[in-house]
Design a protein around this motif. Structure first.
Motif, short mmCIF file in Angstrom:
data_model
loop_
_atom_site.label_atom_id
_atom_site.label_comp_id
_atom_site.label_asym_id
_atom_site.label_seq_id
_atom_site.Cartn_x
_atom_site.Cartn_y
_atom_site.Cartn_z
N GLU A 1 0.84 -1.20 0.00
CA GLU A 1 0.00 0.00 0.00
C GLU A 1 0.87 1.26 0.00
N ALA B 1 2.51 4.29 1.38
CA ALA B 1 2.83 4.68 2.75
C ALA B 1 2.93 6.19 2.88
N ARG C 1 4.93 0.72 0.76
CA ARG C 1 5.53 -0.27 1.66
C ARG C 1 6.38 -1.25 0.85
N PHE D 1 -0.04 6.98 5.02
CA PHE D 1 -1.05 5.92 4.94
C PHE D 1 -2.42 6.53 4.65
N GLN E 1 7.51 2.91 10.41
CA GLN E 1 7.07 2.21 9.21
C GLN E 1 7.67 2.85 7.96
#
Lengths: 495, 326
Positions: free
Chosen positions: A253, A255, A276, A310, A410
């Motif tokens: 997805e 990020a 990601r 996100f 992340q």
């Protein structure tokens, strides 16, 4: 006949012997390269040669006679100069004042400023350095500071010049100038010793070569006898396989989505998307605004723009806000921005994620366990109780990495992941970075080393003058990057 | 580089202040038999309490790379304000515990407000701590002189005798200032040693850039150190006012220097990055004991108190530096 040599020199710090019976000989009119991994003992060897530290046993020979320099001043009086990685300049004084520091020219009781100004101009011209003699040193770039250091050494009728990684902070063009100067010094009969992690430079300029590993000399002789591959193998002590790990990327997805990011004074209208599992490389010359752009993105300097993390619009004015959204920036400057050099490993490791170890009071036991894990996961070597300032550069970098990853970001922006670290550690860092991507994190790698960007990244953004000038795929060539970075081609290829 | 010598070096700076304190106590006991008597010991501790409570707060400010020169005049201003408020409440509320409680609340709030003001000027406007607190030092000193109209503000006489036990009273023969000081020290030591806040203070003091890049909320931590110090100045003033029952422009004179000196003697680094609360306690005790010794013995005139304290401060910093040099 060597001008300066070490004979069977050992050196201990406390109970730990770090140099074991080292022999090295510098000959006039020759460039001698000293290479080895971080912690191999290069710095200590150089410091003993330049009179900064005495050997624990063995001899320092000057013109074949044993000498014991009581201080670096004595060594300097014998024509031995050393240029450090961390510069030895008085930041608040001007270029001219620094070059003549301690040996000012005088006319009667007064300073002879015109004469010093003229000599300074002359020296800087020789170095093709266009810095005004009356500039204050603290306002100079690192590469200009390096040139001032070299000018200082030139002024001192140096017979032996010892340089600790002189090109680490220089751009390609500046490196070329430096190497020309080194050749000129060689013609003039100076013995030059230098260290570098850039093996192509070593191959290009060294006459003699000494390779160290674990405090010992493992190879010494004519540089022409070794190619880069052989050098790397000798340094590491094993066959070097591919430097870069395989790129197995499965983009997930989105990020991070950035649009119209502007960092006043440094960059404008930066936009990109990061998924990601992806490693996005950012290339460009020093001064192209790469670092400042991403510092702005992470709340480390004032910036404006639309940032989505996100999918959620994110407002980031402070680094802690970025971190709470899962975005961390790993600085290129580990010594002044990354680590507390006067503190231990544990305090440094947990600083960024201290709340994880705190329920009102800090759980030191949990911190120690985290340190155990970091030492194992990131292969950090060095005395556990040591101050971080005493670790080698490679181990500092690994600790900085471990520290940032403890916050479990992340999205990680890694600025110059391998600056000033040896080839073995570099390979470890590359594996680590790819592993983080494989875990599903989104990674940005900013680097001045084009090999590194190409070898590591799935996509490459090239910046020039604060703007993105192009985007290249994983199959990019150095040539393509250089063209975009220098402004030769400006078309934006589809990703 | 010198891993092996690092622990030894640290140990020396740890032992230094303790050694000095022990030497002073031994010298005192040899020179005057009353020195280790209960009365003298509690007297020394009670006198240490005011500076001590403030110095604990100062330890955090200095560890985080800051400085506060305003604490002495802040204490004087708070004392004056507290006395004025309590006196003005006597007609309406009568002489009673509630008036004193209001006075205490005023002292704590005023201290907190003054500390926050210093902290906001330093962190939000980015002015040097030295300049900000030099300014507020002058302002508070002048305000208390103005409040007292150049003279002395005296607490209502009836209220004074009601309030006095806060300084002179206690439990098990230990007076309240000593108890409060001890509690502040224990909390301070725990906060410094084993909380994220204490660790963040040391990180900011040793390198603000690194702290910022490590997502530490630098401004908030620094602001908190100044606010906490202000609160502790309020607390110290609460303990101090019942002692004399008055405030004047001379109240709290040079307390800031004594508090800073105690922190430095105790081994906290003036540039920040490393601090220890228990060291500050030893620093305070050393400073108070010197004065006490000079009063009890007649080898040296008590008028030379300041000279000896000054020499010890310089000596402490020299020793600190030697500990750092290779």
């Amino acid at each position: 006949m060597s001008v300066l040599a070490l004979k069977n020199v050992s050196r201990s710090f406390g109970p730990i012997e770090v140099l074991h019976g080292v022999d090295i000989a510098l000959r006039p009119g020759r460039v001698h390269a000293l290479i080895g991994e971080n912690g191999a003992g290069k710095s200590t060897t150089m410091k003993i040669l330049a009179g900064y530290q005495p050997p624990s046993s063995g001899q320092v020979l000057l013109d074949g006679r044993p000498v014991g320099f009581a201080s670096m001043g004595q060594a300097e009086a014998q024509g031995i100069s050393m240029i450090h990685q961390e510069f030895n300049l008085a930041e608040q004084l001007t270029v001219e004042q620094n070059i003549f520091l301690g040996r000012e020219l005088k006319r009667g009781p007064f300073l002879d400023k015109p004469a010093m100004r003229a000599r300074t101009r002359d020296l800087l011209d020789r170095l093709e350095c266009r810095v005004a003699p009356d500039r204050v040193v603290s306002t100079l770039s690192n590469s200009d500071k390096q040139m001032v250091e070299i000018a200082k050494a030139l002024l001192r009728d140096t017979r032996v010049l010892v340089m600790d990684e002189p090109t680490a902070v220089l751009t390609r063009a500046e490196t070329a100038i430096l190497l020309r100067q080194v050749r000129a010094l060689r013609e003039a009969g100076t013995a030059v010793l230098f260290t570098s992690h850039k093996l192509d430079e070593v191959e290009a300029i060294a006459d003699d070569l000494t390779i160290m590993r674990d405090g010992r000399v493992v190879w010494t002789g004519e540089a022409a006898a070794m190619d880069q591959h052989a050098m790397a193998n000798a340094m590491v002590g094993r066959e070097m396989s591919d430097l870069f790990p395989a790129k197995v990327s499965t983009p997930g997805e989105v990020a991070l989505q950035v649009a119209n990011l502007t960092v006043p004074g440094f960059s404008r209208d930066i936009g990109f998307t990061l998924r990601r599992g992806e490693v996005l490389g950012v290339a460009g010359l020093i001064g192209s605004g790469r670092t400042e752009t991403f510092e702005g993105l992470c709340g480390l300097r004032p910036a404006t723009g639309d940032v989505r993390i996100f999918g959620q619009p994110a407002r980031i004015d402070h680094p802690w806000q970025a971190q709470s959204l899962g975005l961390c920036y790993l600085t290129e400057d580990r010594k002044t921005r990354g680590l507390l050099l006067g503190k231990g490993l544990r305090e440094n490791l947990t600083l960024q994620a201290l709340s994880k170890f705190s329920r009102g009071l800090l759980d030191t036991g949990a911190e120690e366990r985290a340190l155990d894990r970091a030492i194992a996961d990131f292969d950090i070597r060095g005395h556990r109780g040591a101050l971080v300032g005493n670790l080698s550069g490679g181990n500092q970098q690994k600790l900085l990495f471990a520290k940032t990853m403890l916050a479990d970001p992340q999205i990680v922006v890694i600025d110059e992941p391998t600056r000033g670290i040896d080839i073995g550690t570099k390979q470890q860092m590359y594996v680590l970075i790819r592993r983080l991507a494989a875990e599903g994190r989104a990674i940005v790698v900013i680097s001045s080393e084009m090999q590194e960007v190409i070898g590591l990244a799935d996509r490459i953004l090239v910046m020039r003058h604060g703007r993105i000038t192009g985007e290249l795929g994983a199959d990019a060539t150095e040539d393509a990057i250089v063209k975009l970075a220098m402004g030769v081609a400006t078309e934006r290829e589809p990703a | 580089m010198s891993d092996a010598t690092a622990p030894r070096r640290i140990r020396m700076t740890v032992i230094g202040p303790i050694l000095a304190l022990v030497l002073l106590v031994v010298a005192g006991a040899l020179m005057n038999p009353n020195f280790l008597g209960w009365d003298n010991v509690t007297n020394v501790l009670a006198r240490s309490a005011f500076i001590g409570i403030i110095a604990v707060g100062m330890t955090f400010v200095i560890t985080a790379g800051g400085l506060d020169l305003s604490v002495g005049s802040m204490a004087a201003f708070i004392a004056g304000l507290m006395i004025l408020v309590m006196n003005s409440l006597v007609p309406s509320m009568g002489v009673g515990i509630p008036v004193i409680l209001v006075g205490m609340a005023v002292a704590l709030l005023a201290g907190l407000a003054a500390g926050l003001l210093n902290g906001i000027l330093i962190t939000r406007l980015g002015i040097e701590a030295f300049i900000v607190t030099l300014g507020s030092m002058g302002i508070y000193r002048s305000l208390v002189t103005w409040l007292a109209d150049g003279g002395t503000l005296s607490l209502d006489f009836a209220l004074r005798s009601l309030y006095q036990p806060v300084y002179y009273g206690g439990i098990f023969g230990i007076t309240w200032p000593i108890i409060v000081f001890a509690v502040v020290v224990v909390i301070g030591e725990i906060v410094m040693r084993s909380t994220a806040f204490g660790r963040h203070c040391a990180a900011i003091g040793s390198n603000e850039q690194v702290a910022k890049y490590s997502s530490v909320r630098v401004d908030r931590v620094r602001l908190t150190t100044y606010a906490a110090l202000g609160l502790l100045v309020g607390l110290a003033t609460i303990m101090y006012v019942p002692r004399l029952g008055s405030a004047s422009s001379a109240t709290g004179m040079l307390w800031e220097l004594e508090a800073i000196a105690a922190v430095i003697i105790g081994g906290t680094v003036l540039k920040g990055g490393f601090g220890r609360v228990w060291g500050t306690v030893i620093g305070v005790l050393i400073l108070t004991l010197i004065g006490n010794l000079l009063n009890l013995t007649d080898f040296v005139s008590p008028y030379l108190n300041g000279a000896i304290q000054g020499a010890i401060i310089v000596l402490a910093v020299v020793l600190q530096r030697e500990g750092k040099a290779r």
